[in-house]
Design a protein around this motif. Structure first.
Motif: not given
Length: 124
Positions: A40-57
């Motif tokens: 409840p005090w902090f969130n981790f979000v795993l981001v996956s299945n990203v199209g386009g160039v694929g590298d998240i900035s």
């Protein structure tokens, strides 16, 4: 491929094989996935299945009662936020290395639970 075979097909000069890399767009089936973990005090979000160039900035999250909050990369494609977001519907913005951005509004409903995965919009 073994080095002797590669040296037969590659341009070999002074023990160096020059290699050029280029990014190519990737098209993914379905939307970008957001898996919410943490507590409840902090969130981790795993981001996956990203199209386009694929590298998240960059990744940002918006709760029902907040503005856009920038998340910090912890490792890999896990992003964290230390704002209490429990009980709020969540929206996400994902920005890739080439500057393109996609926004997914109200991806997670207000009754989301830790460990759940939600699917948002995808880069075209």
């Amino acid at each position: 491929m073994s080095q002797p075979v590669f040296s037969k097909i590659a341009y070999w000069r002074v023990g160096i094989v020059p290699v050029l890399y280029r990014r190519v767009p990737c098209y993914k089936q379905g939307g970008i996935n957001f898996t919410i973990n943490g507590n409840p005090w902090f969130n981790f979000v795993l981001v996956s299945n990203v199209g386009g160039v694929g590298d998240i900035s960059a990744v940002s999250v918006e709760g029902y009662g907040t503005g856009w909050i920038s998340m910090k990369r912890t490792w890999g494609q896990n992003w964290e936020c230390d704002t209490v977001l429990v009980g709020q519907s969540l929206s996400f913005q994902v920005t890739t290395g080439d500057g393109k951005q996609v926004t997914s509004h109200d991806v997670a409903p207000s009754d989301w639970q830790f460990g759940q995965t939600f699917s948002g919009n995808q880069f075209s």
